[in-house]
Motif scaffolding. Structure first.
Motif, PDB file in Angstrom:
ATOM      1  N   GLN A 110      -3.288 -42.282  12.775  1.00 54.03           N
ATOM      2  CA  GLN A 110      -2.318 -41.949  13.810  1.00 54.03           C
ATOM      3  C   GLN A 110      -2.226 -43.050  14.863  1.00 54.03           C
ATOM      4  O   GLN A 110      -3.090 -43.909  14.983  1.00 54.03           O
ATOM      5  CB  GLN A 110      -2.653 -40.586  14.421  1.00 54.03           C
ATOM      6  N   ASN A 165      13.508 -43.209  17.429  1.00 47.93           N
ATOM      7  CA  ASN A 165      13.173 -42.339  16.291  1.00 47.93           C
ATOM      8  C   ASN A 165      11.705 -42.492  15.888  1.00 47.93           C
ATOM      9  O   ASN A 165      11.037 -41.514  15.545  1.00 47.93           O
ATOM     10  CB  ASN A 165      14.069 -42.674  15.093  1.00 47.93           C
ATOM     11  N   ILE A 166      11.198 -43.711  15.948  1.00 48.28           N
ATOM     12  CA  ILE A 166       9.792 -43.951  15.639  1.00 48.28           C
ATOM     13  C   ILE A 166       8.910 -43.241  16.663  1.00 48.28           C
ATOM     14  O   ILE A 166       7.915 -42.587  16.314  1.00 48.28           O
ATOM     15  CB  ILE A 166       9.492 -45.467  15.628  1.00 48.28           C
ATOM     16  N   ASN A 205       9.647 -40.617  18.451  1.00 45.75           N
ATOM     17  CA  ASN A 205       9.717 -39.168  18.254  1.00 45.75           C
ATOM     18  C   ASN A 205       8.862 -38.718  17.067  1.00 45.75           C
ATOM     19  O   ASN A 205       8.344 -37.591  17.067  1.00 45.75           O
ATOM     20  CB  ASN A 205      11.164 -38.724  18.083  1.00 45.75           C
ATOM     21  N   ASN A 206       8.710 -39.565  16.070  1.00 44.11           N
ATOM     22  CA  ASN A 206       7.814 -39.236  14.961  1.00 44.11           C
ATOM     23  C   ASN A 206       6.362 -39.211  15.423  1.00 44.11           C
ATOM     24  O   ASN A 206       5.572 -38.372  14.972  1.00 44.11           O
ATOM     25  CB  ASN A 206       7.987 -40.245  13.819  1.00 44.11           C
ATOM     26  N   LEU A 222       5.033 -36.026  16.896  1.00 44.78           N
ATOM     27  CA  LEU A 222       4.672 -34.962  15.964  1.00 44.78           C
ATOM     28  C   LEU A 222       3.222 -35.080  15.486  1.00 44.78           C
ATOM     29  O   LEU A 222       2.708 -34.159  14.863  1.00 44.78           O
ATOM     30  CB  LEU A 222       5.616 -34.996  14.747  1.00 44.78           C
ATOM     31  N   GLU A 223       2.583 -36.199  15.803  1.00 47.17           N
ATOM     32  CA  GLU A 223       1.203 -36.399  15.373  1.00 47.17           C
ATOM     33  C   GLU A 223       0.255 -35.536  16.198  1.00 47.17           C
ATOM     34  O   GLU A 223       0.482 -35.269  17.374  1.00 47.17           O
ATOM     35  CB  GLU A 223       0.818 -37.880  15.490  1.00 47.17           C
ATOM     36  N   TYR A 248      15.934 -38.812  23.662  1.00 49.39           N
ATOM     37  CA  TYR A 248      16.770 -39.260  22.543  1.00 49.39           C
ATOM     38  C   TYR A 248      18.246 -39.258  22.947  1.00 49.39           C
ATOM     39  O   TYR A 248      19.012 -40.158  22.559  1.00 49.39           O
ATOM     40  CB  TYR A 248      16.555 -38.348  21.345  1.00 49.39           C
TER      41      TYR A 248
END
Length: 238
Positions: free
Chosen positions: A97, A174-175, A177-178, A181-182, A158
């Motif tokens: 992560q 977008n990266i 925002n991913n 989620l971690e 966003y």
């Protein structure tokens, strides 16, 4: 209970939180740290590892997620479990992560400028979308729904990126925002939130929106940077 005087070595810059977690793991596997051993305070660990408290906090949260340590309010951080073998899969997941400290450094670099561009380029539809997201925050705040709040927070930032009309920077968002989620990011963010801070962030979002709406690019940029610094300080301690 007095914390043990443990020798650690300075960490590098590449995923330093993982280096710290692995050093603590090594001391556990060698028997230096046992169940109920108390780790030194974050500030002392930062000095031993010659790194920031933010990086130490990332490492401790990673170990807490996999069940190796636990934090007790007013008492400190203690070794809870010394059996890493049953947790290797989860430890491997955490090791892949992203460092939240590194994420914030990246956000400081480009998100204020996204707000600057949004103030110059946002359309009527962009303003409607941002205002709609802000209005949705009310239910998350009244119910103290942290997951919903975090989702809307991502949508708001966003929405600013969409308003900036820069496809490359939108890809970077977008990266980010991913990463949100971690599990490591989520745990740190959840621990940092309370009703007062949620309301503070909501006010800051409104102020950023208002600056964008008024086409005040410099103000929008400044408010965004201050907001991100507040979030980082609350999440990582500096």
């Amino acid at each position: 209970m007095k914390a043990l005087d443990i020798t650690f070595t300075p960490v590098g810059e590449n995923k330093a939180f993982l280096d710290i977690a692995n050093q603590i793991r090594d001391h556990i596997e060698k028997g230096v740290l046992k169940v109920d051993s108390r780790l030194p305070p974050e500030r002392e660990l930062a000095e031993k590892f010659q790194t920031s408290r933010a990086t130490v906090r990332e490492a401790l949260r990673a170990l807490e997620i996999i069940g190796i340590i636990e934090s007790k309010v007013g008492q400190g951080t203690f070794i809870k479990n010394v059996n890493f073998s049953s947790m290797d899969g989860l430890f491997a997941e955490i090791s892949k992560q992203t460092s939240p400290s590194e994420v914030f450094e990246a956000r400081f670099a480009f998100e204020p400028y996204l707000s600057h561009l949004a103030a110059l380029r946002a359309t009527h539809e962009d303003f409607v979308r941002l205002k709609s997201i802000l209005d949705e925050f009310d239910s998350a705040i009244s119910n103290m729904d942290i997951q919903h709040f975090e989702k809307l927070d991502g949508q708001f930032h966003y929405g600013i990126a969409l308003s900036a009309k820069n496809s490359f920077l939108l890809h970077v968002v977008n990266i980010i925002n991913n990463v949100r989620l971690e599990r490591l990011w989520g745990t740190l963010k959840e621990r940092s939130l309370n009703p007062e801070r949620i309301k503070q962030y909501h006010t800051e979002h409104h102020n950023i929106y208002q600056a964008i709406y008024e086409r005040d690019a410099r103000k929008a940029e400044d408010l965004t940077l201050r907001h991100l610094k507040n979030v980082r300080e609350n999440m990582l301690g500096q």
